[in-house]
Motif scaffolding. Structure first.
Motif, PDB file in Angstrom:
ATOM      1  N   GLY A   1       0.826  -1.197   0.000  1.00 43.72           N
ATOM      2  CA  GLY A   1       0.000   0.000   0.000  1.00 43.72           C
ATOM      3  C   GLY A   1       0.862   1.250   0.000  1.00 43.72           C
ATOM      4  O   GLY A   1       2.008   1.234   0.459  1.00 43.72           O
ATOM      5  N   VAL A   2       0.303   2.345  -0.517  1.00 42.57           N
ATOM      6  CA  VAL A   2       1.046   3.609  -0.598  1.00 42.57           C
ATOM      7  C   VAL A   2       0.146   4.751  -0.135  1.00 42.57           C
ATOM      8  O   VAL A   2      -1.001   4.873  -0.582  1.00 42.57           O
ATOM      9  CB  VAL A   2       1.523   3.895  -2.041  1.00 42.57           C
ATOM     10  N   LEU A   3       0.670   5.590   0.764  1.00 41.14           N
ATOM     11  CA  LEU A   3       0.052   6.869   1.113  1.00 41.14           C
ATOM     12  C   LEU A   3       0.968   7.959   0.580  1.00 41.14           C
ATOM     13  O   LEU A   3       2.106   8.082   1.017  1.00 41.14           O
ATOM     14  CB  LEU A   3      -0.114   7.000   2.628  1.00 41.14           C
ATOM     15  N   HIS A   4       0.474   8.747  -0.383  1.00 36.65           N
ATOM     16  CA  HIS A   4       1.322   9.660  -1.141  1.00 36.65           C
ATOM     17  C   HIS A   4       0.771  11.085  -1.048  1.00 36.65           C
ATOM     18  O   HIS A   4      -0.275  11.396  -1.622  1.00 36.65           O
ATOM     19  CB  HIS A   4       1.375   9.201  -2.602  1.00 36.65           C
ATOM     20  N   ALA A   5       1.476  11.938  -0.329  1.00 34.78           N
ATOM     21  CA  ALA A   5       1.125  13.362  -0.253  1.00 34.78           C
ATOM     22  C   ALA A   5       1.851  14.081  -1.386  1.00 34.78           C
ATOM     23  O   ALA A   5       3.069  14.241  -1.350  1.00 34.78           O
ATOM     24  CB  ALA A   5       1.507  13.948   1.094  1.00 34.78           C
ATOM     25  N   HIS A   6       1.087  14.525  -2.397  1.00 34.09           N
ATOM     26  CA  HIS A   6       1.703  15.056  -3.612  1.00 34.09           C
ATOM     27  C   HIS A   6       1.825  16.568  -3.642  1.00 34.09           C
ATOM     28  O   HIS A   6       2.438  17.124  -4.559  1.00 34.09           O
ATOM     29  CB  HIS A   6       0.914  14.587  -4.844  1.00 34.09           C
ATOM     30  N   GLY A   7       1.253  17.280  -2.646  1.00 35.67           N
ATOM     31  CA  GLY A   7       1.319  18.737  -2.632  1.00 35.67           C
ATOM     32  C   GLY A   7       0.030  19.347  -3.130  1.00 35.67           C
ATOM     33  O   GLY A   7      -0.593  18.821  -4.062  1.00 35.67           O
ATOM     34  N   PRO A   8      -0.403  20.467  -2.539  1.00 35.98           N
ATOM     35  CA  PRO A   8      -1.702  21.054  -2.883  1.00 35.98           C
ATOM     36  C   PRO A   8      -1.815  21.571  -4.304  1.00 35.98           C
ATOM     37  O   PRO A   8      -2.914  21.686  -4.837  1.00 35.98           O
ATOM     38  CB  PRO A   8      -1.850  22.193  -1.859  1.00 35.98           C
ATOM     39  N   LYS A   9      -0.703  21.875  -4.960  1.00 36.54           N
ATOM     40  CA  LYS A   9      -0.747  22.398  -6.330  1.00 36.54           C
ATOM     41  C   LYS A   9      -0.449  21.327  -7.369  1.00 36.54           C
ATOM     42  O   LYS A   9      -0.384  21.623  -8.555  1.00 36.54           O
ATOM     43  CB  LYS A   9       0.240  23.562  -6.471  1.00 36.54           C
ATOM     44  N   ASN A  10      -0.267  20.098  -6.919  1.00 34.34           N
ATOM     45  CA  ASN A  10       0.050  19.004  -7.837  1.00 34.34           C
ATOM     46  C   ASN A  10      -1.074  17.969  -7.812  1.00 34.34           C
ATOM     47  O   ASN A  10      -1.928  17.980  -6.934  1.00 34.34           O
ATOM     48  CB  ASN A  10       1.366  18.326  -7.422  1.00 34.34           C
ATOM     49  N   THR A  11      -1.052  17.078  -8.772  1.00 36.16           N
ATOM     50  CA  THR A  11      -1.986  15.966  -8.786  1.00 36.16           C
ATOM     51  C   THR A  11      -1.220  14.688  -9.129  1.00 36.16           C
ATOM     52  O   THR A  11      -0.190  14.731  -9.804  1.00 36.16           O
ATOM     53  CB  THR A  11      -3.114  16.151  -9.822  1.00 36.16           C
ATOM     54  N   VAL A  12      -1.728  13.581  -8.643  1.00 33.84           N
ATOM     55  CA  VAL A  12      -1.178  12.275  -8.973  1.00 33.84           C
ATOM     56  C   VAL A  12      -2.335  11.375  -9.371  1.00 33.84           C
ATOM     57  O   VAL A  12      -3.274  11.177  -8.591  1.00 33.84           O
ATOM     58  CB  VAL A  12      -0.418  11.660  -7.774  1.00 33.84           C
ATOM     59  N   ALA A  13      -2.294  10.868 -10.585  1.00 37.51           N
ATOM     60  CA  ALA A  13      -3.336   9.963 -11.070  1.00 37.51           C
ATOM     61  C   ALA A  13      -2.756   8.559 -11.167  1.00 37.51           C
ATOM     62  O   ALA A  13      -1.763   8.332 -11.859  1.00 37.51           O
ATOM     63  CB  ALA A  13      -3.841  10.421 -12.433  1.00 37.51           C
ATOM     64  N   VAL A  14      -3.375   7.626 -10.439  1.00 36.05           N
ATOM     65  CA  VAL A  14      -2.931   6.238 -10.496  1.00 36.05           C
ATOM     66  C   VAL A  14      -4.135   5.340 -10.735  1.00 36.05           C
ATOM     67  O   VAL A  14      -5.241   5.614 -10.272  1.00 36.05           O
ATOM     68  CB  VAL A  14      -2.206   5.815  -9.199  1.00 36.05           C
ATOM     69  N   ARG A  15      -3.897   4.266 -11.449  1.00 38.14           N
ATOM     70  CA  ARG A  15      -4.950   3.309 -11.732  1.00 38.14           C
ATOM     71  C   ARG A  15      -5.267   2.476 -10.486  1.00 38.14           C
ATOM     72  O   ARG A  15      -4.377   2.159  -9.703  1.00 38.14           O
ATOM     73  CB  ARG A  15      -4.485   2.383 -12.860  1.00 38.14           C
ATOM     74  N   GLU A  16      -6.536   2.169 -10.293  1.00 36.23           N
ATOM     75  CA  GLU A  16      -6.938   1.293  -9.190  1.00 36.23           C
ATOM     76  C   GLU A  16      -6.781  -0.166  -9.605  1.00 36.23           C
ATOM     77  O   GLU A  16      -7.046  -0.537 -10.759  1.00 36.23           O
ATOM     78  CB  GLU A  16      -8.388   1.559  -8.796  1.00 36.23           C
ATOM     79  N   TYR A  17      -6.341  -0.976  -8.652  1.00 37.12           N
ATOM     80  CA  TYR A  17      -6.174  -2.408  -8.886  1.00 37.12           C
ATOM     81  C   TYR A  17      -7.038  -3.145  -7.871  1.00 37.12           C
ATOM     82  O   TYR A  17      -6.615  -3.362  -6.731  1.00 37.12           O
ATOM     83  CB  TYR A  17      -4.706  -2.808  -8.749  1.00 37.12           C
ATOM     84  N   PRO A  18      -8.260  -3.520  -8.253  1.00 36.29           N
ATOM     85  CA  PRO A  18      -9.199  -4.164  -7.314  1.00 36.29           C
ATOM     86  C   PRO A  18      -8.593  -5.409  -6.673  1.00 36.29           C
ATOM     87  O   PRO A  18      -7.903  -6.201  -7.325  1.00 36.29           O
ATOM     88  CB  PRO A  18     -10.392  -4.529  -8.208  1.00 36.29           C
ATOM     89  N   GLY A  19      -8.850  -5.538  -5.375  1.00 41.22           N
ATOM     90  CA  GLY A  19      -8.358  -6.687  -4.648  1.00 41.22           C
ATOM     91  C   GLY A  19      -6.926  -6.556  -4.173  1.00 41.22           C
ATOM     92  O   GLY A  19      -6.395  -7.470  -3.533  1.00 41.22           O
ATOM     93  N   ARG A  20      -6.284  -5.413  -4.471  1.00 36.02           N
ATOM     94  CA  ARG A  20      -4.907  -5.204  -4.037  1.00 36.02           C
ATOM     95  C   ARG A  20      -4.836  -3.971  -3.128  1.00 36.02           C
ATOM     96  O   ARG A  20      -5.735  -3.130  -3.150  1.00 36.02           O
ATOM     97  CB  ARG A  20      -3.999  -5.027  -5.253  1.00 36.02           C
ATOM     98  N   PRO A  21      -3.774  -3.848  -2.338  1.00 35.99           N
ATOM     99  CA  PRO A  21      -3.687  -2.708  -1.407  1.00 35.99           C
ATOM    100  C   PRO A  21      -3.814  -1.368  -2.133  1.00 35.99           C
ATOM    101  O   PRO A  21      -3.311  -1.207  -3.252  1.00 35.99           O
ATOM    102  CB  PRO A  21      -2.298  -2.870  -0.775  1.00 35.99           C
ATOM    103  N   ALA A  22      -4.465  -0.422  -1.490  1.00 32.52           N
ATOM    104  CA  ALA A  22      -4.755   0.870  -2.123  1.00 32.52           C
ATOM    105  C   ALA A  22      -3.502   1.729  -2.251  1.00 32.52           C
ATOM    106  O   ALA A  22      -2.607   1.705  -1.406  1.00 32.52           O
ATOM    107  CB  ALA A  22      -5.811   1.611  -1.316  1.00 32.52           C
ATOM    108  N   TYR A  23      -3.471   2.507  -3.323  1.00 31.03           N
ATOM    109  CA  TYR A  23      -2.522   3.606  -3.500  1.00 31.03           C
ATOM    110  C   TYR A  23      -3.342   4.872  -3.270  1.00 31.03           C
ATOM    111  O   TYR A  23      -4.218   5.193  -4.065  1.00 31.03           O
ATOM    112  CB  TYR A  23      -1.932   3.571  -4.905  1.00 31.03           C
ATOM    113  N   VAL A  24      -3.080   5.598  -2.156  1.00 35.44           N
ATOM    114  CA  VAL A  24      -3.925   6.711  -1.741  1.00 35.44           C
ATOM    115  C   VAL A  24      -3.169   8.028  -1.914  1.00 35.44           C
ATOM    116  O   VAL A  24      -2.259   8.345  -1.132  1.00 35.44           O
ATOM    117  CB  VAL A  24      -4.357   6.557  -0.269  1.00 35.44           C
ATOM    118  N   PRO A  25      -3.511   8.818  -2.954  1.00 36.97           N
ATOM    119  CA  PRO A  25      -2.905  10.146  -3.094  1.00 36.97           C
ATOM    120  C   PRO A  25      -3.717  11.198  -2.330  1.00 36.97           C
ATOM    121  O   PRO A  25      -4.943  11.186  -2.370  1.00 36.97           O
ATOM    122  CB  PRO A  25      -2.959  10.391  -4.598  1.00 36.97           C
TER     123      PRO A  25
END
Length: 378
Positions: A233-257
């Motif tokens: 799993g990933v907890l990712h703080a990308h900054g208020p002026k940035n964005t991070v787009a990641v694909r979801e993978y059902p059944g696997r640990p979340a990547y949370v931006p």
């Protein structure tokens, strides 16, 4: 801003110390100042702590949120080294010093504590010869403001050995008690639920400072599939002026931006390891909470972030990756084997804890109160 009190505020509370902290601008200056303020209040509940800042700094949000009065003074932008640029600012410096001196007189300052930056210089100059000064330097290479302040300070405190400031006491960096007293294991379930993370998966915390870091964002998000495939799993703080787009993978640990981490204590509690910049405050915090780290120093400036990371790397608590070498492939190659190795993480965690100065806030608070002619109540 506070208003004058007839007869002076000091007369209203003769025995109560008034401590003025100058740490505006960036979180790296403000957070140690606020941690010191909290420690002063623990040691002397009758003390008054006043913060100096400018209209443009983060202190306008952070200081009132912590319950301390904020006095605004004109900013004095500083070059990193003594240059002719400073000589072009005499009027700004003079105005800032005059305004700061008015604040010190009005609040009845007993001691001024500076943490460097463009708020500290006018504080030092205004207090010189009038109010005792304590300087705290977080980096190995002191900035211009603290070089100036140290010349006439009563006490100088530093975070690490080897600075060039004369007569310095090594105390570490003052940190919030929510960090130094953090029990990551006890908070883990609550923390992961708070962020929507898998309760059991190995988890990486990622951040690049309060504004984020584009290179870190690109490299780590680019390895999202590899993290998912590895069950991380990933907890990712990308900054208020940035964005991070990641694909979801059902059944696997979340990547949370997330744009920003308001609760760093919970963020740290989610993690098995961290990938981040190596500002002085960040290195001190991740060491205090015992997080194994991969540091990616900011590639600009005078190289101070790489110096900040050195003790942790040398102790076996962290790895260092130059910013230019950080790619999705490097992240997958370096981070995945580490975050999924509990035995190695445990050794790195123990090494990190051994580096910390968990009592730096109270050590510095006692030094400050003594410099101002006051003891502690315990």
């Amino acid at each position: 801003m506070s208003q004058p009190v007839p007869g002076g505020e000091k007369a209203a509370a003769a025995a109560a110390p008034t401590v003025v902290v100058a740490g505006g601008g960036t979180a790296g200056h403000i957070e140690p100042a606020l941690a010191l303020a909290d420690a002063v209040k623990r040691l002397r509940p009758d003390a008054r702590v006043v913060a100096l800042g400018t209209e443009r700094g983060l202190e306008n949000r952070l200081v009132p949120a912590r319950g301390y009065p904020l006095e605004l003074i004109p900013p004095v932008p500083l070059p990193r080294k003594p240059t002719a640029e400073l000589l072009r600012l005499p009027l700004k410096v003079r105005d800032a010093v005059r305004r700061t001196r008015e604040v010190l007189d009005r609040v009845g300052a007993d001691v001024v504590v500076g943490f460097g930056g463009y708020v500290a210089l006018p504080a030092y100059l205004a207090a010189r010869g009038r109010v005792p000064i304590v300087v705290h330097e977080a980096n190995k290479h002191a900035g211009l403001a603290n070089k100036v302040g140290a010349r006439f300070a009563k006490k100088v405190a530093v975070a690490v050995p080897g600075t060039t400031l004369p007569g310095a006491d090594v105390v570490g960096i003052p940190l919030r008690r929510s960090i130094t007293a953090l029990d990551r294991a006890a908070l883990r379930v609550e923390a992961r639920e708070h962020f929507g993370l898998d309760p059991d998966a190995p988890t990486l915390l990622v951040f690049g400072g309060s504004q984020g870091a584009r290179s870190i964002n690109t490299a780590v998000s680019g390895a999202a599939k590899e993290f998912a495939d590895a069950g991380v799993g990933v907890l990712h703080a990308h900054g208020p002026k940035n964005t991070v787009a990641v694909r979801e993978y059902p059944g696997r640990p979340a990547y949370v931006p997330v744009p920003y981490l308001e609760r760093m204590d919970l963020a740290y509690a989610t993690a098995d390891m961290v990938l981040c910049r190596s500002g002085a405050m960040t290195v001190a915090e991740v060491s205090a909470v015992g997080l194994p780290s991969v540091f990616v120093p900011l590639p600009h400036g005078n190289g101070e972030q790489a110096l900040n990371a050195e003790p942790a790397v040398d102790a076996g608590a962290a790895l260092l990756v130059p910013d230019a070498e950080l790619t999705p492939e490097k992240v997958a190659e370096l981070v995945l084997p580490l975050v999924t190795d509990p035995e190695r993480l445990a050794k790195m965690s123990a090494a990190a804890v051994a580096l910390g100065h968990r009592e730096a806030d109270e050590v510095l608070a006692k030094l400050v109160l003594e410099a101002g002619g006051h003891g502690t109540s315990r």
